[in-house]
Design a protein around this motif. Structure first.
Motif, mmCIF file in Angstrom:
data_model
loop_
_atom_site.group_PDB
_atom_site.id
_atom_site.type_symbol
_atom_site.label_atom_id
_atom_site.label_comp_id
_atom_site.label_asym_id
_atom_site.label_seq_id
_atom_site.Cartn_x
_atom_site.Cartn_y
_atom_site.Cartn_z
ATOM 1 N N GLU A 170 -57.743 18.481 49.257
ATOM 2 C CA GLU A 170 -57.602 18.329 47.809
ATOM 3 C C GLU A 170 -56.657 17.680 47.611
ATOM 4 O O GLU A 170 -55.793 17.251 48.749
ATOM 5 C CB GLU A 170 -57.245 19.833 46.861
ATOM 6 N N PRO A 171 -57.228 15.820 46.726
ATOM 7 C CA PRO A 171 -56.323 14.968 46.750
ATOM 8 C C PRO A 171 -54.784 15.110 46.190
ATOM 9 O O PRO A 171 -54.869 16.682 46.208
ATOM 10 C CB PRO A 171 -56.915 14.545 45.398
ATOM 11 N N ASP A 172 -54.004 14.395 46.498
ATOM 12 C CA ASP A 172 -52.568 14.721 46.690
ATOM 13 C C ASP A 172 -52.006 14.466 45.382
ATOM 14 O O ASP A 172 -50.993 14.320 44.403
ATOM 15 C CB ASP A 172 -51.974 14.154 47.546
ATOM 16 N N ARG A 173 -52.926 13.646 44.627
ATOM 17 C CA ARG A 173 -52.221 13.215 43.147
ATOM 18 C C ARG A 173 -53.538 12.724 42.200
ATOM 19 O O ARG A 173 -54.772 12.801 43.352
ATOM 20 C CB ARG A 173 -51.900 11.761 43.559
ATOM 21 N N VAL A 174 -53.624 13.053 41.106
ATOM 22 C CA VAL A 174 -54.595 12.533 39.944
ATOM 23 C C VAL A 174 -54.243 11.348 39.180
ATOM 24 O O VAL A 174 -52.581 10.742 38.738
ATOM 25 C CB VAL A 174 -54.610 13.753 39.354
ATOM 26 N N SER A 175 -55.282 10.313 38.840
ATOM 27 C CA SER A 175 -54.410 9.465 37.984
ATOM 28 C C SER A 175 -55.309 8.808 37.168
ATOM 29 O O SER A 175 -56.753 9.665 36.595
ATOM 30 C CB SER A 175 -54.529 7.956 38.951
ATOM 31 N N SER A 234 -50.986 1.786 34.550
ATOM 32 C CA SER A 234 -52.277 2.920 35.419
ATOM 33 C C SER A 234 -51.264 4.170 35.044
ATOM 34 O O SER A 234 -49.987 3.602 35.853
ATOM 35 C CB SER A 234 -52.993 2.260 37.177
ATOM 36 N N LEU A 235 -51.678 5.411 35.511
ATOM 37 C CA LEU A 235 -50.472 6.447 35.546
ATOM 38 C C LEU A 235 -50.816 8.060 36.729
ATOM 39 O O LEU A 235 -52.304 7.433 37.543
ATOM 40 C CB LEU A 235 -50.833 7.499 34.258
ATOM 41 N N ALA A 236 -49.808 7.811 37.926
ATOM 42 C CA ALA A 236 -50.265 8.666 38.264
ATOM 43 C C ALA A 236 -49.568 9.909 38.600
ATOM 44 O O ALA A 236 -48.502 9.495 38.615
ATOM 45 C CB ALA A 236 -50.426 7.649 40.080
ATOM 46 N N TRP A 237 -49.753 10.682 38.766
ATOM 47 C CA TRP A 237 -48.932 12.258 39.138
ATOM 48 C C TRP A 237 -49.498 13.205 40.822
ATOM 49 O O TRP A 237 -50.136 12.960 41.385
ATOM 50 C CB TRP A 237 -49.248 12.953 38.140
ATOM 51 N N PRO A 238 -48.580 13.643 40.879
ATOM 52 C CA PRO A 238 -48.562 14.261 42.388
ATOM 53 C C PRO A 238 -49.115 15.708 42.315
ATOM 54 O O PRO A 238 -48.880 15.957 41.302
ATOM 55 C CB PRO A 238 -47.260 14.470 42.562
#
Length: 661
Positions: A29-34, A217-221
């Motif tokens: 799965e992806p390691d972050r969502v942005s 832009s915002l990103a979370w792990p």
């Protein structure tokens, strides 16, 4: 059968290892969502709301771009909006239904506030409408007192110079404000990772006048751990080794089963044996074949465990640790009444919670800047630079000291501001912006020598766009018995100067102590103050004044000296202590007036601080006078306490000198 089991082991190993590798590759799965947002307007400020920062769990990585200069800072949401004040801005929030960032401008915020008011009026028409629960428009300050925050003056706006370029006023630039927990700036693009709690917002700007950056832009792990990849790889490797062992065991068993057998049937002539040379070659060739087989078998046995144990990351293995047990009570809120089941009034608005005015890291950063400003201003004798971080009695003392040291450079400097880490930080508990501003008490050691008294500083921030400035700066008394106060994470309430829950009102302490200095034990307030160990009473009280008179008589018999005390103009600050008492500030102006008693003239001694400060070097028949400024902090006990008012610290300095008017 050994070969059959070996084939099954190889097949199972291939499946397990293949599936384990697939979990870390094709199935990972992806390691972050942005999420990202673009600003189309030319507003000077953009606010990233707490709802956007808390859209997902984990640390927030912000990437801001779209302008030549990029600035971002984070602080309490109410502080961010208070700093912006009446300026236009757009906010970025999070819509949980669509899962996207949404932009709200001033019109949208006003419309939302009006809808909330109308809805509240519909629900409770007989009651006065409460303040809307949505975030107020930019012209409103959350949690503020009825007295609004003053809007920037015309001087604080941006003008155009002769070439038509925009001139940026420093008052519009958010960089360097004491409100921010931290700030970052760069050119064209800035990326930073923060981990902020709830009710924290991010302010995005350029220089406060030009349009703010347009892209945020915002990103979370994300937790993309594959806890069964490790067991699958390890299990597949183990099965592979078992298969190898079965193959080797099968070959050995097969070889033993092919030994010489005796034939009891018809005797036949045995073939002739091989020649010795051929026999030796056969034996040698057999040995080489067996060696190669062993090496082929040993190679996977060495490689596979290495492959298996490369997956030693915690993401490859299941976590069987139990979460720590919570110490929170079973119910978050106690029942209102153990007998009554009446529900609280849902229409009554909740009061804004009290929070400390500053955090410890924030105050440590502020004190570093104050110390640097004070050190530079003291060295350059720059009163204008000192005024950026000092005000009230502390500033008056420094201005006078600079004037004296301009003529007499060997004179001692003012009370220093230590650069060391504060030993005590006591911020005021606040909800928004009170009319009296925000206050913090800081105590710091001035040197490594423990015999040197630490410095106590009272700082105030009067409006969101002003920084903290030192109002009182004094040294604590030797062996000062400072009462226990609340930790910095909680803060202390600011007590009203007219509060009657103490043995003396805070605004009366200065006048009462001034009377004690003038009259000593004959003062009506003498019994309320602790005189034992009070060095200030010994120096500037009745005994000290008599010593000055005696010295003057010995040196100038034709001159008389008179003393008078008056309360200064410094603010009365009272911060509560844990025992319901208070730490109270006051300042006194003690005037020493020297006049001739023989009809002659008199003046300041040559090279004296009074002459350097006043510039008066002649003689006067009216006499000359000096004004001593005394800054003090007291401990005032609560009503009913048997303790007396104690002087905890003070500083004295010459702040005025002139011919008697």
């Amino acid at each position: 059968m050994r070969f059959v089991f070996a084939i099954l082991a190889f097949a199972a190993a291939a499946v397990m290892i293949g599936f384990g590798i697939a979990q870390r590759t094709v199935f990972l799965e992806p390691d972050r969502v942005s999420l990202s947002s673009s600003i189309d307007s030319d507003v000077p400020f953009v606010v990233v709301e707490p709802s956007a920062l808390d859209a997902f769990d984990g640390k927030q990585t912000l990437t801001v771009s779209g302008s030549e200069l990029v600035f971002l800072a984070y602080g309490r949401s109410s502080d961010v909006v208070a700093w912006i004040g009446d300026d236009d801005y757009e906010s970025i929030g999070y819509d949980a239904e669509t899962g996207e960032l949404v932009i709200t401008d001033a019109a949208d915020r006003e419309a939302a506030a009006e809808e909330a008011e109308e809805a509240e009026e519909t629900e409770s028409p007989a009651e006065e409408t409460a303040s809307p629960t949505t975030r107020p428009a930019p012209s409103e300050t959350p949690g503020a007192t009825p007295e609004p925050t003053p809007a920037p003056t015309d001087d604080a706006t941006a003008d155009a110079d002769a070439d038509g370029e925009v001139v940026v006023d420093p008052a519009d630039n958010p960089a360097g404000s004491d409100l921010w927990l931290d700030e970052v700036s760069g050119e064209r693009s800035v990326t930073t990772t923060i981990d902020v709690p709830a009710d924290i917002a991010v302010l995005v700007a350029s220089d406060g006048t030009n349009p703010a950056p347009s892209k945020v832009s915002l990103a979370w792990p994300l937790d993309n751990a594959t806890p069964w990849a490790g067991p699958l790889l390890a299990g597949g490797a183990a099965l592979f080794l078992i298969g190898i062992a079965l193959v080797i065991s099968g070959f050995l068993h097969h070889r033993r089963s092919r030994g010489p057998r005796r034939n009891r049937g018809t005797r036949t002539k045995l073939p002739s044996g091989p020649k010795p040379t051929a026999l030796r070659r056969s034996q040698l060739g057999g040995r080489r074949a067996i060696g190669r087989a062993k090496r082929v078998a040993i190679l996977p046995a060495l490689v596979i465990p290495v492959l298996a144990f490369t997956a030693c990351s915690a993401d490859y293995w299941p976590n069987f640790e139990q979460p720590p047990a919570t110490t929170a009570p079973a119910t978050t809120e106690p029942p209102l009444d153990p007998v009554s089941t009446e529900e609280p009034d849902a229409e009554e608005p909740e009061a804004e919670p009290l929070v400390p005015a500053v955090t410890v890291p924030q105050m440590e950063r502020i004190m570093t800047e104050v110390s640097t400003t004070a050190t530079d201003a003291d060295a350059a004798l720059d009163a204008e630079a000192a005024a950026t971080r000092f005000t009230g009695p502390a500033l008056e003392a420094r201005k006078a000291n600079y004037a004296i040291r301009t003529t007499l450079p060997d004179q001692a400097g003012p009370v220093p501001v230590p650069a060391s880490t504060p030993t005590l930080i006591l911020p005021q508990q606040v909800a928004g912006w009170p009319a009296t501003g925000r206050t913090v008490l800081v105590v710091a050691q001035t040197s490594d020598d423990e015999t040197v008294a630490p410095t106590a500083l009272f700082l105030q921030q009067m409006s969101p766009r002003e920084n903290y400035r030192v109002v009182y700066a004094m040294a604590l008394a030797p062996d000062a018995d400072v009462p226990e106060v609340a930790p910095a994470s909680i803060g202390a309430p600011l007590i009203s100067p007219e509060f009657k829950g103490l043995v003396m009102q805070p605004d009366e302490v200065g006048a009462a102590y001034a009377d004690v200095l003038m009259k000593g034990a004959d003062s009506e307030y003498a019994e309320l103050f602790e005189s034992e160990g009070d060095l200030l009473q010994q120096q500037l009280g009745v005994a000290g004044q008599q010593t000055i008179r005696d010295d003057l008589k010995a040196s100038s018999p034709t001159a008389d000296i008179a003393f008078s005390n008056a309360v200064g103009t410094g603010p009365t600050i009272a911060l509560a202590t844990n025992d319901s008492g208070a730490l109270v500030t006051a300042d006194i102006l003690q005037t020493e007036k020297v006049t001739p008693n023989d009809g002659g003239t008199i003046g300041f001694q040559e090279g004296a601080p009074g002459a350097a400060l006043s510039g008066f070097t002649g003689k006067s028949a009216k006499g000359v006078q000096r004004i001593i400024g005394i800054q003090m902090v007291f401990y005032v006990p609560a009503v009913g306490s048997e303790d007396k008012i104690r002087l905890l610290g003070w500083s004295e300095s010459l702040i005025g000198a002139s011919e008697v008017p």
